[in-house]
Write a protein that holds these residues in place. Structure first.
Motif, PDB file in Angstrom:
ATOM      1  N   ASP A   1       0.825  -1.211   0.000  1.00 56.58           N
ATOM      2  CA  ASP A   1       0.000   0.000   0.000  1.00 56.58           C
ATOM      3  C   ASP A   1       0.859   1.260   0.000  1.00 56.58           C
ATOM      4  OD1 ASP A   1       1.049   0.080   2.546  1.00 56.58           O
ATOM      5  OD2 ASP A   1      -0.870   0.396   3.557  1.00 56.58           O
ATOM      6  N   ALA A   2       2.175   1.114  -0.144  1.00 58.75           N
ATOM      7  CA  ALA A   2       3.072   2.263  -0.046  1.00 58.75           C
ATOM      8  C   ALA A   2       2.789   3.297  -1.130  1.00 58.75           C
ATOM      9  CB  ALA A   2       4.529   1.800  -0.118  1.00 58.75           C
ATOM     10  N   THR A   3       2.527   2.844  -2.357  1.00 59.74           N
ATOM     11  CA  THR A   3       2.270   3.788  -3.445  1.00 59.74           C
ATOM     12  C   THR A   3       0.974   4.549  -3.202  1.00 59.74           C
ATOM     13  OG1 THR A   3       3.446   2.380  -5.025  1.00 59.74           O
ATOM     14  CG2 THR A   3       1.944   4.029  -5.930  1.00 59.74           C
ATOM     15  N   ALA A   4      -0.078   3.851  -2.816  1.00 61.33           N
ATOM     16  CA  ALA A   4      -1.352   4.514  -2.532  1.00 61.33           C
ATOM     17  C   ALA A   4      -1.191   5.529  -1.403  1.00 61.33           C
ATOM     18  CB  ALA A   4      -2.414   3.479  -2.176  1.00 61.33           C
ATOM     19  N   TRP A   5      -0.448   5.161  -0.365  1.00 61.37           N
ATOM     20  CA  TRP A   5      -0.257   6.068   0.767  1.00 61.37           C
ATOM     21  C   TRP A   5       0.453   7.342   0.318  1.00 61.37           C
ATOM     22  CZ3 TRP A   5      -2.282   6.406   5.434  1.00 61.37           C
ATOM     23  CH2 TRP A   5      -1.669   7.238   6.386  1.00 61.37           C
ATOM     24  N   ARG A   6       1.496   7.211  -0.533  1.00 65.19           N
ATOM     25  CA  ARG A   6       2.192   8.394  -1.033  1.00 65.19           C
ATOM     26  C   ARG A   6       1.271   9.252  -1.890  1.00 65.19           C
ATOM     27  NH1 ARG A   6       6.081   5.379  -3.319  1.00 65.19           N
ATOM     28  NH2 ARG A   6       6.247   6.771  -5.106  1.00 65.19           N
ATOM     29  N   MET A   7       0.425   8.607  -2.679  1.00 66.76           N
ATOM     30  CA  MET A   7      -0.523   9.357  -3.501  1.00 66.76           C
ATOM     31  C   MET A   7      -1.488  10.152  -2.627  1.00 66.76           C
ATOM     32  SD  MET A   7      -1.523   6.722  -6.567  1.00 66.76           S
ATOM     33  CE  MET A   7      -0.661   6.770  -8.140  1.00 66.76           C
TER      34      MET A   7
ATOM     35  N   GLY B   1       0.364  13.003  -0.803  1.00 66.23           N
ATOM     36  CA  GLY B   1       0.687  14.045  -1.771  1.00 66.23           C
ATOM     37  C   GLY B   1      -0.537  14.847  -2.164  1.00 66.23           C
ATOM     38  N   ALA B   2      -1.674  14.156  -2.307  1.00 68.55           N
ATOM     39  CA  ALA B   2      -2.907  14.848  -2.661  1.00 68.55           C
ATOM     40  C   ALA B   2      -3.332  15.803  -1.548  1.00 68.55           C
ATOM     41  CB  ALA B   2      -4.016  13.838  -2.936  1.00 68.55           C
ATOM     42  N   ARG B   3      -3.218  15.377  -0.301  1.00 70.36           N
ATOM     43  CA  ARG B   3      -3.613  16.236   0.809  1.00 70.36           C
ATOM     44  C   ARG B   3      -2.775  17.515   0.830  1.00 70.36           C
ATOM     45  NH1 ARG B   3      -2.669  17.751   5.945  1.00 70.36           N
ATOM     46  NH2 ARG B   3      -4.481  17.955   7.335  1.00 70.36           N
ATOM     47  N   ARG B   4      -1.483  17.376   0.546  1.00 66.63           N
ATOM     48  CA  ARG B   4      -0.602  18.543   0.531  1.00 66.63           C
ATOM     49  C   ARG B   4      -0.942  19.476  -0.623  1.00 66.63           C
ATOM     50  NH1 ARG B   4       3.423  19.998  -2.403  1.00 66.63           N
ATOM     51  NH2 ARG B   4       3.356  18.018  -3.525  1.00 66.63           N
ATOM     52  N   ALA B   5      -1.265  18.914  -1.793  1.00 67.69           N
ATOM     53  CA  ALA B   5      -1.479  19.724  -2.994  1.00 67.69           C
ATOM     54  C   ALA B   5      -2.857  20.370  -3.047  1.00 67.69           C
ATOM     55  CB  ALA B   5      -1.273  18.866  -4.239  1.00 67.69           C
ATOM     56  N   LEU B   6      -3.844  19.789  -2.368  1.00 64.06           N
ATOM     57  CA  LEU B   6      -5.209  20.303  -2.452  1.00 64.06           C
ATOM     58  C   LEU B   6      -5.386  21.599  -1.666  1.00 64.06           C
ATOM     59  CD1 LEU B   6      -7.233  16.992  -2.099  1.00 64.06           C
ATOM     60  CD2 LEU B   6      -7.339  18.552  -4.054  1.00 64.06           C
ATOM     61  N   ARG B   7      -6.182  22.498  -2.221  1.00 58.76           N
ATOM     62  CA  ARG B   7      -6.585  23.688  -1.495  1.00 58.76           C
ATOM     63  C   ARG B   7      -7.596  23.305  -0.415  1.00 58.76           C
ATOM     64  NH1 ARG B   7      -6.997  25.708  -7.071  1.00 58.76           N
ATOM     65  NH2 ARG B   7      -5.286  27.158  -7.461  1.00 58.76           N
ATOM     66  N   PRO B   8      -7.765  24.125   0.618  1.00 55.12           N
ATOM     67  CA  PRO B   8      -8.844  23.877   1.577  1.00 55.12           C
ATOM     68  C   PRO B   8     -10.187  23.791   0.846  1.00 55.12           C
ATOM     69  CG  PRO B   8      -7.341  25.521   2.441  1.00 55.12           C
ATOM     70  CD  PRO B   8      -6.923  25.275   1.020  1.00 55.12           C
ATOM     71  N   GLY B   9     -10.911  22.730   1.098  1.00 50.58           N
ATOM     72  CA  GLY B   9     -12.147  22.483   0.375  1.00 50.58           C
ATOM     73  C   GLY B   9     -11.957  21.639  -0.869  1.00 50.58           C
ATOM     74  N   GLY B  10     -10.709  21.417  -1.285  1.00 50.76           N
ATOM     75  CA  GLY B  10     -10.431  20.571  -2.434  1.00 50.76           C
ATOM     76  C   GLY B  10     -10.722  19.116  -2.129  1.00 50.76           C
ATOM     77  N   GLU B  11     -10.925  18.335  -3.177  1.00 49.84           N
ATOM     78  CA  GLU B  11     -11.392  16.955  -2.988  1.00 49.84           C
ATOM     79  C   GLU B  11     -10.457  15.941  -3.652  1.00 49.84           C
ATOM     80  OE1 GLU B  11     -16.146  18.200  -2.982  1.00 49.84           O
ATOM     81  OE2 GLU B  11     -15.337  16.927  -4.583  1.00 49.84           O
ATOM     82  N   LEU B  12     -10.269  14.832  -2.971  1.00 54.84           N
ATOM     83  CA  LEU B  12      -9.595  13.652  -3.527  1.00 54.84           C
ATOM     84  C   LEU B  12     -10.645  12.588  -3.779  1.00 54.84           C
ATOM     85  CD1 LEU B  12      -7.184  11.751  -4.171  1.00 54.84           C
ATOM     86  CD2 LEU B  12      -7.063  11.259  -1.714  1.00 54.84           C
TER      87      LEU B  12
ATOM     88  N   VAL C   1     -10.117   3.769   5.391  1.00 53.69           N
ATOM     89  CA  VAL C   1      -9.395   3.877   6.665  1.00 53.69           C
ATOM     90  C   VAL C   1      -8.229   4.854   6.528  1.00 53.69           C
ATOM     91  CG1 VAL C   1      -8.075   2.620   8.404  1.00 53.69           C
ATOM     92  CG2 VAL C   1     -10.078   1.544   7.322  1.00 53.69           C
ATOM     93  N   LYS C   2      -7.477   4.719   5.431  1.00 53.53           N
ATOM     94  CA  LYS C   2      -6.330   5.606   5.193  1.00 53.53           C
ATOM     95  C   LYS C   2      -6.787   7.047   4.986  1.00 53.53           C
ATOM     96  CE  LYS C   2      -3.513   1.956   3.103  1.00 53.53           C
ATOM     97  NZ  LYS C   2      -4.488   0.884   3.405  1.00 53.53           N
ATOM     98  N   LEU C   3      -7.873   7.224   4.248  1.00 54.64           N
ATOM     99  CA  LEU C   3      -8.357   8.576   3.990  1.00 54.64           C
ATOM    100  C   LEU C   3      -8.817   9.250   5.281  1.00 54.64           C
ATOM    101  CD1 LEU C   3     -10.312   8.039   0.641  1.00 54.64           C
ATOM    102  CD2 LEU C   3      -8.022   8.975   0.957  1.00 54.64           C
ATOM    103  N   ARG C   4      -9.469   8.517   6.140  1.00 50.88           N
ATOM    104  CA  ARG C   4      -9.904   9.104   7.409  1.00 50.88           C
ATOM    105  C   ARG C   4      -8.717   9.494   8.283  1.00 50.88           C
ATOM    106  NH1 ARG C   4     -14.687   4.679   8.365  1.00 50.88           N
ATOM    107  NH2 ARG C   4     -16.235   5.646   6.989  1.00 50.88           N
ATOM    108  N   ARG C   5      -7.660   8.700   8.228  1.00 49.25           N
ATOM    109  CA  ARG C   5      -6.468   9.035   8.995  1.00 49.25           C
ATOM    110  C   ARG C   5      -5.835  10.324   8.485  1.00 49.25           C
ATOM    111  NH1 ARG C   5      -2.414   4.163   9.080  1.00 49.25           N
ATOM    112  NH2 ARG C   5      -1.150   5.796  10.047  1.00 49.25           N
TER     113      ARG C   5
END
Length: 388
Positions: free
Chosen positions: A330-336, A339-350, A362-366
């Protein structure tokens, strides 16, 4: 890794990956032992040495004194190779790093092939390299037993010449091929195009272009089909990232739905990003400008969202891989996701699609503190996480 030329220290890239998997395996070691034995019997590596499919640079690091040419489809492999050469005090200029999209050498005197997971990628590479192979070229392939099949050997025979295999050692096997210059080779069938089915949103009936090695190159995979049916289409998408874009069908769908959207297609595979650009071009019929964009689209080979400014993206769409070559991780998914959380603006969506059993919620909630099920069926789930 212990080799006949020493014990280089090796690591994968990125070095802080959660999986901590080894950067070499028994097939790498088996090939290096064989080359050493050949040298002892009077056939050293001479001339232009080409290494294809080296996973993390283990082979070219060990063989750096021969100034090999590495050909890879992976940005991560190139980064790992450079890091491993530096880690072992080797001048990075001693290895020539090429991608699968670069012109190969005109003459190859030794062709060393780490068998890829994709038979199509192997076919494309053998057909592209065959004109540079001559009667005296040393051709040796390597891989784990589970990676080498009858179809693999037949492909070597069909493109290069008579082929046989070694006995297995530590679940690894070698492939020996004797080039036949008189062999009539088939035409390279790649890239391959097909028409998308109806009922999948804006890209219904459109053309998809796939270069060899891209996931599900012969047809639309069922996970992406499900994703396309539930994407947040409409105006006002803003800056969108198709993360791990593959052939680019997801990002192209968003661009068709909102012509004002700015879409970044990114993947660590050179074959994938080339496919994504070709798919987008086939749909938009626009041309590449001086800044490397097509219309409002940008195409980038890289390590996920590395290099994308923080809080600069409105929407990230991804279908993360859960394999690294043959290893499940799951290492690649975790990095994705990070990375998405860092790049997204407040209110942005993954937005993520994946097999239900992977438990991405589970990972997204964390990471995000939230996760919403957008759609699901017996096999797949589409999840949305919002950057607070």
């Amino acid at each position: 890794m212990t080799t006949p030329w020493g014990e280089p220290e090796l690591d994968r890239f990125p070095e802080n990956a959660r999986d901590r998997l080894r950067a070499w395996d028994a097939s790498d070691a088996y090939l290096l032992r064989h080359l050493s034995e050949l040298a002892e019997r009077g056939r050293p590596l001479d001339g232009t040495v080409v290494v294809v499919g080296d996973r993390w640079g283990a082979l070219v690091t060990a063989l750096h004194l021969h100034r090999p040419v590495q050909i890879t489809d992976s940005f991560l492999t190139q980064e790992a190779t450079g890091a491993n050469l530096s880690r072992n005090g080797v001048d990075t200029d001693s290895v020539r790093l090429l991608t699968t999209q670069d012109p190969p050498p005109d003459r190859i005197d030794a062709l060393l092939i780490r068998v890829p997971k994709s038979l199509a990628l192997l076919e494309d590479q053998l057909l592209r390299l065959a004109p540079a192979v001559h009667e005296g070229t040393l051709v040796v392939g390597t891989g784990m037993v589970k990676e080498i099949h009858t179809s693999t050997l037949r492909l070597f025979e069909r493109v290069l010449g008579p082929t046989r295999t070694s006995l297995a050692e530590k679940k690894a096997r070698l492939i020996f091929c004797e080039p036949d210059p008189a062999l009539t080779r088939p035409k390279n069938p790649w890239p391959h195009s097909y028409t998308l089915p109806d009922g999948i949103g804006p890209v219904s009936g459109r053309t998809v272009v796939n270069h060899a090695g891209v996931f599900c190159a012969e047809r639309l995979d069922i996970g992406t089909r499900f994703f396309l049916q539930h994407l947040p289409y409409g105006p006002g998408a803003g800056r969108v990232v198709d993360l791990g874009c593959g052939n680019g069908v997801v990002g192209t769908a968003m661009a068709l739905a909102d012509p004002e959207a700015e879409v970044l297609f990114v993947d660590e595979s050179y074959q994938a990003v080339t496919s994504a650009e070709a798919t987008y071009r086939a749909t938009s019929e626009t041309s590449l400008d001086a800044e490397g964009t097509v219309g409002k689209a940008e195409f980038r080979v890289g390590d996920g969202l590395t290099g994308v400014p923080p809080e600069s993206v409105d929407l990230v769409l991804t279908n993360p891989p859960f394999h690294s070559h043959q290893a499940t991780t799951d290492a690649t998914a975790w990095r994705m996701f990070t990375g998405a959380r860092r790049a997204l603006r407040p209110g942005g969506e993954l937005w993520v699609v994946g097999n239900r059993h992977l438990g991405y919620h589970v990972k997204l909630r964390r990471l995000f503190g939230n996760s919403q099920v957008v759609a699901s069926d017996a096999k797949f789930v589409v999840l949305k996480a919002v950057r607070k």
